[in-house]
Design a protein around this motif. Structure first.
Motif, PDB file in Angstrom:
ATOM      1  N   GLY A 171       8.482  29.591 -87.653  1.00 13.41           N
ATOM      2  CA  GLY A 171       7.290  28.823 -87.985  1.00 13.41           C
ATOM      3  C   GLY A 171       6.072  29.706 -88.097  1.00 13.41           C
ATOM      4  O   GLY A 171       5.927  30.697 -87.379  1.00 13.41           O
ATOM      5  N   GLY A 172       5.175  29.367 -89.006  1.00  8.66           N
ATOM      6  CA  GLY A 172       3.957  30.151 -89.170  1.00  8.66           C
ATOM      7  C   GLY A 172       3.171  29.706 -90.380  1.00  8.66           C
ATOM      8  O   GLY A 172       3.369  28.615 -90.929  1.00  8.66           O
ATOM      9  N   ARG A 173       2.249  30.577 -90.808  1.00  7.31           N
ATOM     10  CA  ARG A 173       1.364  30.303 -91.936  1.00  7.31           C
ATOM     11  C   ARG A 173       1.799  31.151 -93.128  1.00  7.31           C
ATOM     12  O   ARG A 173       1.976  32.359 -93.014  1.00  7.31           O
ATOM     13  N   LEU A 174       1.988  30.489 -94.276  1.00  7.88           N
ATOM     14  CA  LEU A 174       2.384  31.188 -95.488  1.00  7.88           C
ATOM     15  C   LEU A 174       1.188  31.854 -96.146  1.00  7.88           C
ATOM     16  O   LEU A 174       0.038  31.451 -95.952  1.00  7.88           O
ATOM     17  N   GLY A 175       1.479  32.870 -96.957  1.00  3.64           N
ATOM     18  CA  GLY A 175       0.437  33.577 -97.680  1.00  3.64           C
ATOM     19  C   GLY A 175       0.435  33.218 -99.159  1.00  3.64           C
ATOM     20  O   GLY A 175       0.740  32.091 -99.551  1.00  3.64           O
ATOM     21  N   VAL A 176       0.100  34.207 -99.987  1.00  4.05           N
ATOM     22  CA  VAL A 176      -0.003  34.009-101.427  1.00  4.05           C
ATOM     23  C   VAL A 176       1.396  34.021-102.044  1.00  4.05           C
ATOM     24  O   VAL A 176       2.229  34.874-101.725  1.00  4.05           O
ATOM     25  N   ARG A 177       1.649  33.092-102.945  1.00  3.94           N
ATOM     26  CA  ARG A 177       2.940  33.028-103.622  1.00  3.94           C
ATOM     27  C   ARG A 177       3.084  34.205-104.588  1.00  3.94           C
ATOM     28  O   ARG A 177       2.167  34.519-105.349  1.00  3.94           O
ATOM     29  N   GLN A 178       4.244  34.853-104.550  1.00  2.07           N
ATOM     30  CA  GLN A 178       4.477  36.028-105.379  1.00  2.07           C
ATOM     31  C   GLN A 178       5.628  35.829-106.361  1.00  2.07           C
ATOM     32  O   GLN A 178       6.128  36.796-106.936  1.00  2.07           O
ATOM     33  N   THR A 193       4.435  35.969 -97.979  1.00  2.00           N
ATOM     34  CA  THR A 193       4.279  36.468 -96.616  1.00  2.00           C
ATOM     35  C   THR A 193       4.264  35.296 -95.645  1.00  2.00           C
ATOM     36  O   THR A 193       3.775  34.204 -95.964  1.00  2.00           O
ATOM     37  N   LEU A 194       4.782  35.536 -94.459  1.00  2.19           N
ATOM     38  CA  LEU A 194       4.829  34.511 -93.412  1.00  2.19           C
ATOM     39  C   LEU A 194       4.383  35.156 -92.105  1.00  2.19           C
ATOM     40  O   LEU A 194       4.962  36.160 -91.674  1.00  2.19           O
ATOM     41  N   GLN A 195       3.342  34.584 -91.499  1.00  2.00           N
ATOM     42  CA  GLN A 195       2.776  35.129 -90.278  1.00  2.00           C
ATOM     43  C   GLN A 195       2.701  34.048 -89.215  1.00  2.00           C
ATOM     44  O   GLN A 195       2.218  32.951 -89.467  1.00  2.00           O
ATOM     45  N   SER A 196       3.155  34.404 -88.012  1.00  2.00           N
ATOM     46  CA  SER A 196       2.989  33.522 -86.854  1.00  2.00           C
ATOM     47  C   SER A 196       1.668  33.879 -86.187  1.00  2.00           C
ATOM     48  O   SER A 196       1.500  34.992 -85.681  1.00  2.00           O
ATOM     49  N   LEU A 197       0.708  32.954 -86.176  1.00  2.00           N
ATOM     50  CA  LEU A 197      -0.665  33.257 -85.759  1.00  2.00           C
ATOM     51  C   LEU A 197      -1.020  32.799 -84.353  1.00  2.00           C
ATOM     52  O   LEU A 197      -2.073  33.180 -83.838  1.00  2.00           O
ATOM     53  N   ASP A 198      -0.227  31.974 -83.746  1.00  7.14           N
ATOM     54  CA  ASP A 198      -0.554  31.476 -82.405  1.00  7.14           C
ATOM     55  C   ASP A 198       0.680  31.545 -81.503  1.00  7.14           C
ATOM     56  O   ASP A 198       1.635  30.780 -81.717  1.00  7.14           O
ATOM     57  N   PRO A 199       0.670  32.457 -80.521  1.00  8.02           N
ATOM     58  CA  PRO A 199      -0.370  33.423 -80.179  1.00  8.02           C
ATOM     59  C   PRO A 199      -0.347  34.625 -81.109  1.00  8.02           C
ATOM     60  O   PRO A 199       0.449  34.682 -82.054  1.00  8.02           O
ATOM     61  N   ILE A 200      -1.237  35.604 -80.830  1.00 10.43           N
ATOM     62  CA  ILE A 200      -1.345  36.790 -81.661  1.00 10.43           C
ATOM     63  C   ILE A 200      -1.480  38.011 -80.754  1.00 10.43           C
ATOM     64  O   ILE A 200      -1.983  37.924 -79.631  1.00 10.43           O
ATOM     65  N   PHE A 201      -0.996  39.158 -81.236  1.00  7.07           N
ATOM     66  CA  PHE A 201      -1.045  40.399 -80.467  1.00  7.07           C
ATOM     67  C   PHE A 201      -2.331  41.169 -80.777  1.00  7.07           C
ATOM     68  O   PHE A 201      -2.822  41.155 -81.912  1.00  7.07           O
ATOM     69  N   VAL A 202      -2.860  41.844 -79.745  1.00  4.01           N
ATOM     70  CA  VAL A 202      -3.983  42.767 -79.892  1.00  4.01           C
ATOM     71  C   VAL A 202      -3.513  44.136 -79.412  1.00  4.01           C
ATOM     72  O   VAL A 202      -3.175  44.298 -78.238  1.00  4.01           O
ATOM     73  N   ALA A 257      -4.184  33.667 -77.088  1.00  6.48           N
ATOM     74  CA  ALA A 257      -3.984  32.354 -77.718  1.00  6.48           C
ATOM     75  C   ALA A 257      -4.912  32.223 -78.921  1.00  6.48           C
ATOM     76  O   ALA A 257      -6.083  32.614 -78.868  1.00  6.48           O
ATOM     77  N   ASN A 258      -4.378  31.663 -79.991  1.00  3.88           N
ATOM     78  CA  ASN A 258      -5.137  31.548 -81.236  1.00  3.88           C
ATOM     79  C   ASN A 258      -4.874  30.194 -81.894  1.00  3.88           C
ATOM     80  O   ASN A 258      -4.405  30.128 -83.032  1.00  3.88           O
ATOM     81  N   PRO A 259      -5.156  29.083 -81.188  1.00  4.92           N
ATOM     82  CA  PRO A 259      -4.823  27.765 -81.747  1.00  4.92           C
ATOM     83  C   PRO A 259      -5.603  27.432 -83.006  1.00  4.92           C
ATOM     84  O   PRO A 259      -5.094  26.725 -83.873  1.00  4.92           O
ATOM     85  N   ALA A 260      -6.835  27.911 -83.105  1.00  3.42           N
ATOM     86  CA  ALA A 260      -7.638  27.631 -84.301  1.00  3.42           C
ATOM     87  C   ALA A 260      -7.324  28.589 -85.441  1.00  3.42           C
ATOM     88  O   ALA A 260      -7.863  28.424 -86.542  1.00  3.42           O
ATOM     89  N   GLU A 261      -6.500  29.597 -85.187  1.00  4.35           N
ATOM     90  CA  GLU A 261      -6.100  30.586 -86.191  1.00  4.35           C
ATOM     91  C   GLU A 261      -7.303  31.304 -86.790  1.00  4.35           C
ATOM     92  O   GLU A 261      -7.318  31.666 -87.969  1.00  4.35           O
ATOM     93  N   THR A 262      -8.334  31.522 -85.971  1.00  2.00           N
ATOM     94  CA  THR A 262      -9.496  32.280 -86.447  1.00  2.00           C
ATOM     95  C   THR A 262      -9.214  33.772 -86.457  1.00  2.00           C
ATOM     96  O   THR A 262      -9.833  34.515 -87.218  1.00  2.00           O
ATOM     97  N   LEU A 263      -8.304  34.226 -85.602  1.00  2.00           N
ATOM     98  CA  LEU A 263      -7.903  35.628 -85.602  1.00  2.00           C
ATOM     99  C   LEU A 263      -6.737  35.806 -86.562  1.00  2.00           C
ATOM    100  O   LEU A 263      -5.767  35.041 -86.523  1.00  2.00           O
ATOM    101  N   ARG A 264      -6.818  36.830 -87.401  1.00  2.00           N
ATOM    102  CA  ARG A 264      -5.787  37.069 -88.400  1.00  2.00           C
ATOM    103  C   ARG A 264      -5.252  38.494 -88.278  1.00  2.00           C
ATOM    104  O   ARG A 264      -6.010  39.425 -87.944  1.00  2.00           O
ATOM    105  N   PRO A 265      -3.968  38.693 -88.544  1.00  2.00           N
ATOM    106  CA  PRO A 265      -3.395  40.044 -88.481  1.00  2.00           C
ATOM    107  C   PRO A 265      -4.126  40.998 -89.416  1.00  2.00           C
ATOM    108  O   PRO A 265      -4.495  40.640 -90.538  1.00  2.00           O
TER     109      PRO A 265
END
Length: 373
Positions: A171-178, A193-202, A257-265
């Motif tokens: 599960g995660g957030r999709l990116g631009v279709r290629q 691209t598929l990114q899992s944003l919550d939680p996120i690593f620093v 934790a990044n529930p609002a998905e304001t932090l992005r890889p």
């Protein structure tokens, strides 16, 4: 005639001397008034230097990475016949992304399944005949192998169909279709691209001198210039056992934790690791400091020796330490409880008479939040 000219010159000299004397007397009077003149006291705001206990922290610049992040790609070459996702949407594990052309495999599958049924029947008869020794062991083994080959062919076709039916691996957030509908993909061609944003690593690094104070579980505050507001908090989850031989830094990873998905890889952030030990500091407002190349100073409000009951300024050079919000720590040059000017120090001078009026003094906070933010 000569006497007249002589008297005229003498009279002129007398007039000049009288005028010069009058002007000298005027200048002397003005100088005396200037020496005796006292400038009116300037109005200032003040604050006492206070002792405070600040949380000890280690700061570094970090980079964000997804807990799970991939570029979904094609495993087998085939034509795209269906696109089932919306770019930028959130998907769950197993959601269909694209469907490639599987018409050939679907056409071959019924025949392969019929072959499985046939070999299964042959194998069942051979089992009974082997008990009565009607068939040889070799014929029975051949029937077993034929059945297994038929089953393997069916599984191969089903696996090919499954690989051409591409689903989200997590599960995660999709990116631009290629990809586009009807496009023939080759093996390894990117889809999305598929990114899992919550939680996120620093990920960040600190000098090896701090290694003894670092451990898993310490709190970490994350801020970014592009994200106004309070810090986002997390904890250290990994301390790399290997120290970089070139930089002598140790790599650390925190989970936030990044529930609002304001932090992005890929974003860079400012990190602050909170240590359990607190330090005592002498804190003053940063606006109290007169910064100069030859040394920083503050103006201490003391009793005026000339005017009874009045106040005068004494310029005091100080050494500064860590800054925090509206405050800065003083490491030397000032004592606790000394009253200093809090604002407008650039217009003041040593020994100047002042009047204290704190009615318009601005509030000072360790974590200010300006209204325009």
């Amino acid at each position: 005639m000569k006497k007249r000219i002589l008297f005229a010159v003498l009279g002129l000299l007398i007039v000049v001397a009288v005028l010069a004397g009058v002007k000298a007397l005027q200048i002397r009077t003005m100088v005396d008034h200037g020496k005796k003149a006292v400038l009116p006291p300037d109005t200032v705001t003040t604050v006492p230097a206070r002792s405070d206990s600040w949380e000890t922290s280690l700061s570094a610049v970090g980079s964000l990475t997804a807990v799970q992040g991939v570029t979904v790609a094609a495993e087998l070459p085939a034509k795209v016949v269906k696109i089932a996702f919306v770019p930028g949407a959130k998907v769950k594990r197993g959601d269909l992304l694209i469907h490639q052309d599987t018409s050939v495999e679907e056409a071959q599958l019924p025949g392969a399944e019929a072959q499985v049924t046939l070999t299964e029947s042959v194998l069942a008869r051979n089992v009974e005949m082997l008990k009565d020794k009607i068939v040889s062991q070799a014929d029975f083994d051949a029937a077993v192998a034929g059945h297994r080959q038929a089953m393997a062919q069916v599984e191969t076709l089903r696996a090919t169909i499954a690989k051409k039916t591409i689903r989200a691996p997590f599960g995660g957030r999709l990116g631009v279709r290629q990809v586009n509908l009807g496009q023939i993909l080759r093996e390894g061609d990117p889809i999305v691209t598929l990114q899992s944003l919550d939680p996120i690593f620093v990920n960040f690094a600190l000098p090896q001198q701090e290694l003894s104070r670092l451990r898993v579980g310490l709190p970490v505050g994350v801020t970014s210039d592009g994200l106004p507001g309070p810090a986002i908090h997390g904890r250290i989850t990994t301390v790399n056992p290997l120290v970089d031989a070139e930089t002598r830094n140790v790599q650390l990873q925190a989970t936030v934790a990044n529930p609002a998905e304001t932090l992005r890889p890929g974003m860079f952030v400012n990190t602050a690791v909170g240590l359990p030990v607190r330090q005592k500091v002498l804190a003053i407002p940063a606006t109290s400091v007169l910064y100069a190349p030859f040394g920083d100073s503050v103006f201490v409000v003391a009793d005026d020796n000339v005017v009874k009951g009045g106040k005068a300024l004494r310029q005091q050079f100080v050494r500064l330490g860590e800054k925090r919000g509206d405050f800065v720590a003083v490491t030397s040059g000032l004592k606790e409880g000394e009253v200093i000017v809090s604002t407008g120090v650039f217009k003041l001078r040593n020994g100047q008479a002042v009047v204290v009026d704190n009615r318009l003094a601005p509030p000072f906070k360790e974590a200010p939040r300006p209204e325009n933010n």
